[in-house]
Design a protein around this motif. Sequence first.
Motif, PDB file in Angstrom:
ATOM      1  N   SER A  31       0.830  -1.205   0.000  1.00 39.86           N
ATOM      2  CA  SER A  31       0.000   0.000   0.000  1.00 39.86           C
ATOM      3  C   SER A  31       0.863   1.252   0.000  1.00 39.86           C
ATOM      4  O   SER A  31       0.553   2.248  -0.670  1.00 39.86           O
ATOM      5  CB  SER A  31      -0.935   0.001   1.207  1.00 39.86           C
ATOM      6  OG  SER A  31      -0.200  -0.022   2.416  1.00 39.86           O
ATOM      7  N   GLY A  32       1.972   1.217   0.764  1.00 35.46           N
ATOM      8  CA  GLY A  32       2.890   2.351   0.789  1.00 35.46           C
ATOM      9  C   GLY A  32       3.530   2.579  -0.563  1.00 35.46           C
ATOM     10  O   GLY A  32       3.689   3.719  -1.014  1.00 35.46           O
ATOM     11  N   TYR A  33       3.895   1.467  -1.224  1.00 34.74           N
ATOM     12  CA  TYR A  33       4.507   1.585  -2.551  1.00 34.74           C
ATOM     13  C   TYR A  33       3.534   2.192  -3.552  1.00 34.74           C
ATOM     14  O   TYR A  33       3.886   3.097  -4.319  1.00 34.74           O
ATOM     15  CB  TYR A  33       4.966   0.204  -3.046  1.00 34.74           C
ATOM     16  CG  TYR A  33       5.315   0.191  -4.517  1.00 34.74           C
ATOM     17  CD1 TYR A  33       6.484   0.790  -4.983  1.00 34.74           C
ATOM     18  CD2 TYR A  33       4.451  -0.389  -5.446  1.00 34.74           C
ATOM     19  CE1 TYR A  33       6.789   0.809  -6.337  1.00 34.74           C
ATOM     20  CE2 TYR A  33       4.752  -0.382  -6.795  1.00 34.74           C
ATOM     21  CZ  TYR A  33       5.922   0.222  -7.245  1.00 34.74           C
ATOM     22  OH  TYR A  33       6.218   0.238  -8.579  1.00 34.74           O
ATOM     23  N   TYR A  34       2.275   1.719  -3.537  1.00 40.33           N
ATOM     24  CA  TYR A  34       1.310   2.226  -4.509  1.00 40.33           C
ATOM     25  C   TYR A  34       0.919   3.677  -4.221  1.00 40.33           C
ATOM     26  O   TYR A  34       0.556   4.422  -5.139  1.00 40.33           O
ATOM     27  CB  TYR A  34       0.091   1.315  -4.564  1.00 40.33           C
ATOM     28  CG  TYR A  34       0.378   0.019  -5.296  1.00 40.33           C
ATOM     29  CD1 TYR A  34       0.726   0.035  -6.650  1.00 40.33           C
ATOM     30  CD2 TYR A  34       0.335  -1.202  -4.640  1.00 40.33           C
ATOM     31  CE1 TYR A  34       1.015  -1.141  -7.327  1.00 40.33           C
ATOM     32  CE2 TYR A  34       0.624  -2.383  -5.309  1.00 40.33           C
ATOM     33  CZ  TYR A  34       0.958  -2.345  -6.656  1.00 40.33           C
ATOM     34  OH  TYR A  34       1.254  -3.510  -7.328  1.00 40.33           O
ATOM     35  N   CYS A  35       1.014   4.082  -2.956  1.00 43.70           N
ATOM     36  CA  CYS A  35       0.825   5.498  -2.651  1.00 43.70           C
ATOM     37  C   CYS A  35       1.948   6.325  -3.274  1.00 43.70           C
ATOM     38  O   CYS A  35       1.723   7.426  -3.791  1.00 43.70           O
ATOM     39  CB  CYS A  35       0.799   5.714  -1.127  1.00 43.70           C
ATOM     40  SG  CYS A  35      -0.748   5.240  -0.351  1.00 43.70           S
ATOM     41  N   TYR A  36       3.167   5.770  -3.219  1.00 40.87           N
ATOM     42  CA  TYR A  36       4.316   6.433  -3.847  1.00 40.87           C
ATOM     43  C   TYR A  36       4.099   6.546  -5.360  1.00 40.87           C
ATOM     44  O   TYR A  36       4.320   7.599  -5.952  1.00 40.87           O
ATOM     45  CB  TYR A  36       5.592   5.649  -3.550  1.00 40.87           C
ATOM     46  CG  TYR A  36       6.740   5.983  -4.476  1.00 40.87           C
ATOM     47  CD1 TYR A  36       7.506   7.136  -4.290  1.00 40.87           C
ATOM     48  CD2 TYR A  36       7.044   5.146  -5.547  1.00 40.87           C
ATOM     49  CE1 TYR A  36       8.545   7.443  -5.152  1.00 40.87           C
ATOM     50  CE2 TYR A  36       8.083   5.450  -6.416  1.00 40.87           C
ATOM     51  CZ  TYR A  36       8.836   6.599  -6.217  1.00 40.87           C
ATOM     52  OH  TYR A  36       9.854   6.915  -7.073  1.00 40.87           O
ATOM     53  N   VAL A  37       3.641   5.452  -5.972  1.00 42.43           N
ATOM     54  CA  VAL A  37       3.402   5.457  -7.422  1.00 42.43           C
ATOM     55  C   VAL A  37       2.349   6.503  -7.782  1.00 42.43           C
ATOM     56  O   VAL A  37       2.475   7.211  -8.786  1.00 42.43           O
ATOM     57  CB  VAL A  37       2.941   4.059  -7.895  1.00 42.43           C
ATOM     58  CG1 VAL A  37       2.508   4.100  -9.363  1.00 42.43           C
ATOM     59  CG2 VAL A  37       4.054   3.040  -7.707  1.00 42.43           C
ATOM     60  N   LYS A  38       1.322   6.605  -6.932  1.00 42.19           N
ATOM     61  CA  LYS A  38       0.251   7.576  -7.190  1.00 42.19           C
ATOM     62  C   LYS A  38       0.774   9.001  -7.151  1.00 42.19           C
ATOM     63  O   LYS A  38       0.290   9.886  -7.866  1.00 42.19           O
ATOM     64  CB  LYS A  38      -0.868   7.381  -6.160  1.00 42.19           C
ATOM     65  CG  LYS A  38      -2.108   8.192  -6.441  1.00 42.19           C
ATOM     66  CD  LYS A  38      -3.200   7.864  -5.430  1.00 42.19           C
ATOM     67  CE  LYS A  38      -4.450   8.686  -5.694  1.00 42.19           C
ATOM     68  NZ  LYS A  38      -5.530   8.378  -4.709  1.00 42.19           N
ATOM     69  N   ARG A  39       1.770   9.216  -6.308  1.00 41.03           N
ATOM     70  CA  ARG A  39       2.316  10.567  -6.166  1.00 41.03           C
ATOM     71  C   ARG A  39       3.244  10.948  -7.312  1.00 41.03           C
ATOM     72  O   ARG A  39       3.540  12.130  -7.508  1.00 41.03           O
ATOM     73  CB  ARG A  39       3.082  10.696  -4.835  1.00 41.03           C
ATOM     74  CG  ARG A  39       2.195  10.666  -3.608  1.00 41.03           C
ATOM     75  CD  ARG A  39       2.957  11.167  -2.396  1.00 41.03           C
ATOM     76  NE  ARG A  39       4.137  10.373  -2.125  1.00 41.03           N
ATOM     77  CZ  ARG A  39       4.160   9.300  -1.337  1.00 41.03           C
ATOM     78  NH1 ARG A  39       3.057   8.885  -0.751  1.00 41.03           N
ATOM     79  NH2 ARG A  39       5.289   8.646  -1.131  1.00 41.03           N
ATOM     80  N   ILE A  40       3.737   9.943  -8.048  1.00 42.85           N
ATOM     81  CA  ILE A  40       4.646  10.232  -9.159  1.00 42.85           C
ATOM     82  C   ILE A  40       3.900  11.061 -10.213  1.00 42.85           C
ATOM     83  O   ILE A  40       2.806  10.733 -10.628  1.00 42.85           O
ATOM     84  CB  ILE A  40       5.174   8.931  -9.795  1.00 42.85           C
ATOM     85  CG1 ILE A  40       6.053   8.182  -8.813  1.00 42.85           C
ATOM     86  CG2 ILE A  40       5.943   9.231 -11.077  1.00 42.85           C
ATOM     87  CD1 ILE A  40       6.546   6.848  -9.322  1.00 42.85           C
ATOM     88  N   GLY A  41       4.506  12.097 -10.632  1.00 42.23           N
ATOM     89  CA  GLY A  41       3.857  12.974 -11.608  1.00 42.23           C
ATOM     90  C   GLY A  41       3.103  14.113 -10.962  1.00 42.23           C
ATOM     91  O   GLY A  41       2.733  15.079 -11.623  1.00 42.23           O
TER      92      GLY A  41
END
Length: 285
Positions: A31-41
């Motif tokens: 979940s932490g990783y996908y939050c990071y991915v969501k923040r990219i961009g």
Amino acid sequence: MKPQLKYEAIYSHKHKYSISVMCRFFSVSRSGYYCYVKRIGNPEKHQQAVKLIDECQKKTNRTYDYRRVKEYLDSNGVVLNPKTILRLMNKYDLLSEIRRRHKYRVMSQQLHRYPNLLNRDFSANRPNEKWVTDISYIFTKQGVLYLSIIRDLYDNSIVAYNTGTEQTVNLVLNTVKAAMKKEKVTGQLQLHSDQGAQYVSHAYYRLTQSYNISPSMSSRGNPFDNALAEKFFSILKTECIYRQKIDTFKQAQRLIDDYIWFYNNERIQLKTKQAPLITRSLFVS
């Protein structure tokens, strides 16, 4: 390695290795990783502030705490909440490297210790004269459910209780509030506890003062001073909790509700030969 760097490493190798495997390897949550991915961009909205904080710490050789950093930001036209500044400093590894010796003195000033007014005198002449309180753990497959109770030493009834999935000061405060809302306290009331963090907190101190309650506290590391609170937990677990396989918080809550109702209204006390609330109902002031 900071979580941010771990997420970057996972992202850069996402086409080569399994995301789940890499998350386990780096000991981070998916979940932490996908939050990071969501923040990219999505550029950090406080990017200018971060740049200035970094500039400030380089100029001061990382000696500024977040309060002084705030002054620096203000002088450069960037006004932020101190909590936001502290969060950014922590996130981007820009905290001061100076250990502040006063930190522990400030923390100790917020702790409140009380004399042992109860002093193992577990007798009471009337309801709402002496209460004891404590927190215990109910283990379920879903996790730990914390149970906070207040027990009246006059009839051994459970005056109020509260449960939560976190052992916070609010768990205790809400138990006290529920008890005071339910009971008509007309005389001096002692509320005895151990020296747990919730009971030495400033919030607990303020609440007891607002209700004109006299806090009492066990000596350090001595469970016998609060034996009557501990005894109820032992009864609850022996007669109810340990006889069940508890899967969820909801199931545990239902068991606690049902047992405390039974304990207060039907379970006979050997000393009085009747249930606690029957004893309470017969009190004549």
